[in-house]
Structures are given as C-alpha cells and as structure tokens.
Write a protein that holds these residues in place. Sequence first.
Motif, PDB file in Angstrom:
ATOM      1  N   LEU A  54      98.520  48.856  45.769  1.00 18.31           N
ATOM      2  CA  LEU A  54      97.915  49.522  46.545  1.00 18.31           C
ATOM      3  C   LEU A  54      98.525  50.876  46.447  1.00 18.31           C
ATOM      4  CD1 LEU A  54      95.629  47.525  49.250  1.00 18.31           C
ATOM      5  CD2 LEU A  54      95.291  48.933  47.657  1.00 18.31           C
ATOM      6  N   VAL A  55     100.098  50.758  46.555  1.00 18.88           N
ATOM      7  CA  VAL A  55     100.821  51.681  47.398  1.00 18.88           C
ATOM      8  C   VAL A  55     101.343  52.578  45.871  1.00 18.88           C
ATOM      9  CG1 VAL A  55     103.444  51.527  47.103  1.00 18.88           C
ATOM     10  CG2 VAL A  55     102.618  50.182  49.019  1.00 18.88           C
ATOM     11  N   ALA A  56     101.515  51.910  44.809  1.00 20.22           N
ATOM     12  CA  ALA A  56     101.401  52.069  43.706  1.00 20.22           C
ATOM     13  C   ALA A  56     100.022  53.235  43.070  1.00 20.22           C
ATOM     14  CB  ALA A  56     101.746  51.551  42.528  1.00 20.22           C
ATOM     15  N   PHE A  59     100.913  56.049  44.920  1.00 18.35           N
ATOM     16  CA  PHE A  59     102.142  57.486  45.155  1.00 18.35           C
ATOM     17  C   PHE A  59     101.991  58.175  43.576  1.00 18.35           C
ATOM     18  CE2 PHE A  59     104.452  55.268  47.839  1.00 18.35           C
ATOM     19  CZ  PHE A  59     105.789  56.044  48.345  1.00 18.35           C
ATOM     20  N   TYR A  60     100.878  57.638  42.699  1.00 16.34           N
ATOM     21  CA  TYR A  60     100.785  58.268  41.106  1.00 16.34           C
ATOM     22  C   TYR A  60      99.423  58.918  40.746  1.00 16.34           C
ATOM     23  CZ  TYR A  60     105.377  55.590  39.255  1.00 16.34           C
ATOM     24  OH  TYR A  60     106.388  54.684  38.835  1.00 16.34           O
ATOM     25  N   LEU A  61      98.585  58.643  42.682  1.00 19.89           N
ATOM     26  CA  LEU A  61      97.117  59.014  42.043  1.00 19.89           C
ATOM     27  C   LEU A  61      97.171  60.117  43.363  1.00 19.89           C
ATOM     28  CD1 LEU A  61      95.500  55.624  41.173  1.00 19.89           C
ATOM     29  CD2 LEU A  61      96.208  57.693  39.532  1.00 19.89           C
ATOM     30  N   LYS A 366     108.801  57.940  43.509  1.00 19.92           N
ATOM     31  CA  LYS A 366     107.502  57.040  43.275  1.00 19.92           C
ATOM     32  C   LYS A 366     107.908  55.489  42.864  1.00 19.92           C
ATOM     33  CE  LYS A 366     104.184  60.500  41.594  1.00 19.92           C
ATOM     34  NZ  LYS A 366     103.409  60.970  40.320  1.00 19.92           N
ATOM     35  N   LEU A 367     108.849  55.655  41.392  1.00 18.49           N
ATOM     36  CA  LEU A 367     109.179  54.098  40.860  1.00 18.49           C
ATOM     37  C   LEU A 367     110.152  53.512  42.164  1.00 18.49           C
ATOM     38  CD1 LEU A 367     109.250  51.963  38.846  1.00 18.49           C
ATOM     39  CD2 LEU A 367     111.639  53.532  37.931  1.00 18.49           C
ATOM     40  N   VAL A 373     108.749  48.536  48.070  1.00 21.00           N
ATOM     41  CA  VAL A 373     107.879  47.536  48.350  1.00 21.00           C
ATOM     42  C   VAL A 373     107.158  45.745  47.790  1.00 21.00           C
ATOM     43  CG1 VAL A 373     105.121  47.524  48.466  1.00 21.00           C
ATOM     44  CG2 VAL A 373     106.246  49.589  48.970  1.00 21.00           C
ATOM     45  N   PHE A 374     107.522  46.017  46.310  1.00 24.81           N
ATOM     46  CA  PHE A 374     107.150  45.101  46.390  1.00 24.81           C
ATOM     47  C   PHE A 374     108.662  43.530  45.822  1.00 24.81           C
ATOM     48  CE2 PHE A 374     108.313  42.530  42.068  1.00 24.81           C
ATOM     49  CZ  PHE A 374     107.195  41.692  41.878  1.00 24.81           C
ATOM     50  N   LEU A 375     109.537  44.295  46.306  1.00 25.36           N
ATOM     51  CA  LEU A 375     111.013  43.651  46.553  1.00 25.36           C
ATOM     52  C   LEU A 375     111.087  42.965  47.363  1.00 25.36           C
ATOM     53  CD1 LEU A 375     113.603  42.642  45.143  1.00 25.36           C
ATOM     54  CD2 LEU A 375     114.866  44.101  46.267  1.00 25.36           C
ATOM     55  N   GLY A 376     110.507  43.879  48.803  1.00 29.52           N
ATOM     56  CA  GLY A 376     110.584  43.775  49.860  1.00 29.52           C
ATOM     57  C   GLY A 376     109.260  42.406  50.141  1.00 29.52           C
TER      58      GLY A 376
END
Length: 396
Positions: A54-56, A59-61, A366-367, A373-376
């Motif tokens: 969802l976060v990706a 940020f990308y869309l 973005k990246l 977010v993924f790491l956390g």
Amino acid sequence: MKLSPPTTAFEPGKAEPVAAWSEAAPTPPPRPERRLLRFVRHPFTWCVLLPTALVAAYFYLVASPQYVSEARFVVRSRADAPQLSLGAVISAAAGGGGGATAEANSVRDFLLSHDAVMRTQDRIDLIAMWSRDDADFYARLHNTEPERLTKFYNSMVSASFDTSTSVTTLRVRSFRPEDSKAIAVTLLSLSESLVNSLSERAREDALRIARAELQVAEQRVAESRAALTRFREQQQDLDSAGTATAAASTISAMESALTAANAELRERMAFMRPDNPALQVTRNRIAALERQIEVERARRTQGEGTLAQQLGNFERLMLEREFADRQLASATASLEAARVEAQRQQVYIARVVEPNLAVYPLYPRKLISVGSVFLGLSVAFGIGWLLVAGMREHAI
C-alpha cells in the motif's frame, strides 16, 4: 496370543489389499493452490507485505512530486577581520569558521518560528501554495489555523547551522519549483530584516549611554556659562581676575610711592629745620598714601562684596566651566568611540548560495520510504512472532 490376519488368493482385476498393520502411505505433495492459500493467510503477508504494498502504491502512483529550493548564507560582522595571531592560525587549522555564531543561531531559530510563518504569509500566500489542487490529498495542507500551518511549515522548511563553517542552509519544499524559490527568497529577505533590526537595536543600546553622558556634559557646560554670565552682570566686571591684578598693582604702586616719600622725608630732615614747610608737605603726602592704602585694602578684603570674595566666586565659576568643558570633550570622544565600535560590531547576512529553481523533484524519496516501512514492519513482526512463540512454549 495375537492371530495373523486372513489371507486371500490373488484375484485378477482387484487391487492387493493393504495390511492393517503395515505403515501409513506417504502423504502426497501439497497442491499449488494450497501453497498460495497458506501464503495469503500467513500473518507476515497481512502485517508486513500488504502495508508495504500500500505504501509503495501511494509513493509510486499517487504521491505528488515535491521540489526543493536551497539557499546558503553566512551571518557576519565587521569585527570578523582576519587577524594574524597564533589563536587565529590554530582555529583556521582546526576548521573553525568565522561569523557571529549567536546571531546565526538566532536567525536559524527565527526561520523555524511561528513569527516567520506569519510574516511570510503576509508577503506571499503560503496556504495557496501548499494546498494546490495538483498536490495529492495526503501531502497537501488541509488546516489553515496558525498552529497547524506552523506545524506543516516545519515539515516543509528546514534550516541547519554548520558550526565548522558558520554556514546556515535553508531548504524549502513545495509542489512547484517557482513556489519553493519564492518562499526561500522571502525567508532570506525576512532574515536580513531581522539581522538589520538586531544590529540597529544593539547599535542604539551601545550609543544610548554615550549620548546620555554627552547630554549631561552639554547641560553642565551651558549651566556653567550661564552662571558665569550672571556673575559678570551682577558684578559689572568682565574679568574679576584682571580687576584683582589691577588692584594689587595699584596698592603696590602706592606702597612704592609711600616708600619713596618716607625716604624723601628722612633725606630732607637731615638738612632742613623741623618747621620747614617742605617737610610738612612730605608728611602730608605720606599720610595720604597710608590712608589710601588702608582704604584700598579694606575695600578689597573686608565686608561683603569685596574683591577677595568676587575673585573667589569668579575662580570657582571659571574652574567649573573648565571641568564642564573637559567633561564635554570626554563625552564627545566617548560617543565617537562608541559609534566606531557599534559600526565595527554591525552584523549582516552574506549570501553564499542564492535560492535555486528546481528542475527535478527530490521528494518524496520513494525507494527509501518503502524500504524503511518494510524493514520496520519486518523487525516489529519478528519481535512479535518471537514473543508469541515464547508464550506458547511456556504455556505447554
């Protein structure tokens, strides 16, 4: 005693029965549909992968590009002249920069303050710039209250001070390049106005005491001269010291004449008869000189308004005027020295880098944001999984 199970002859077309006591047949491998279902139902998918996706997607869309305008400046004073000393050489070798550090910190704090937001809003429309329709709903400004506006301002504007180089870096973000540059230019102008006002206030504070002393000295000079003028009008004498000198000269001349008359009387008494009229004339002249000398001395030294009192008052007024003139000269010199020192301590802003017009949006990152977010979430999920496994293990 356990009996063996019955056996039957092999019949064609029938499968050989499986003995009840034989080992269970191996389970067949799971189907791909069951693997996908297990992956979908796994907590890691719902707690980590889905939020990251969802976060990706945002940020990308969805996320709008944000452009950065950067400016750099130095707060300096005229006292920051290069000095050839051991301390200056050591400071330069250690990387110490010049500049007015306290004023630079004050400017940085002002740039992040509520006052800077309100002054900038008065000059340019910050609310319209940060709430444009082409910005995404999440990133744009929604609340226009001063406190909410200041909070959003602090998320879009940053100011940092480098103690090693004394350079202050101002970074402004917005959804259009021209808006970022306009905000940065306005903030620099406000910072220069603040520094000028601080310098003017410090200059006035430094000169106020010197000006007050000068005013007191001028008042003292005026009063001393007025008192001397009134004294001369009362005594009807412009120079009491000259009058006293003239009086002393007169008495001295009469005493010389008296001495000469006495000498002449003794000389004539040596060869004239006592009843000679010439001796009487000389005696009369001597008596007149003595009486005149006594009158002159009494007039100048006895009673009120004598020449001695007049001379004393005149000398006191002249001494007061001399002290007043010296105080005025000292106050004037102090004011000039304070003015020079105030000019030497005057602070100003020297622009190192002018605000730029951005071409490529640096935000959102973005990246980095998606990876963070993924790491956390992964770390949080791993810690939670270990806690749940530990609790189950203790429950058993």
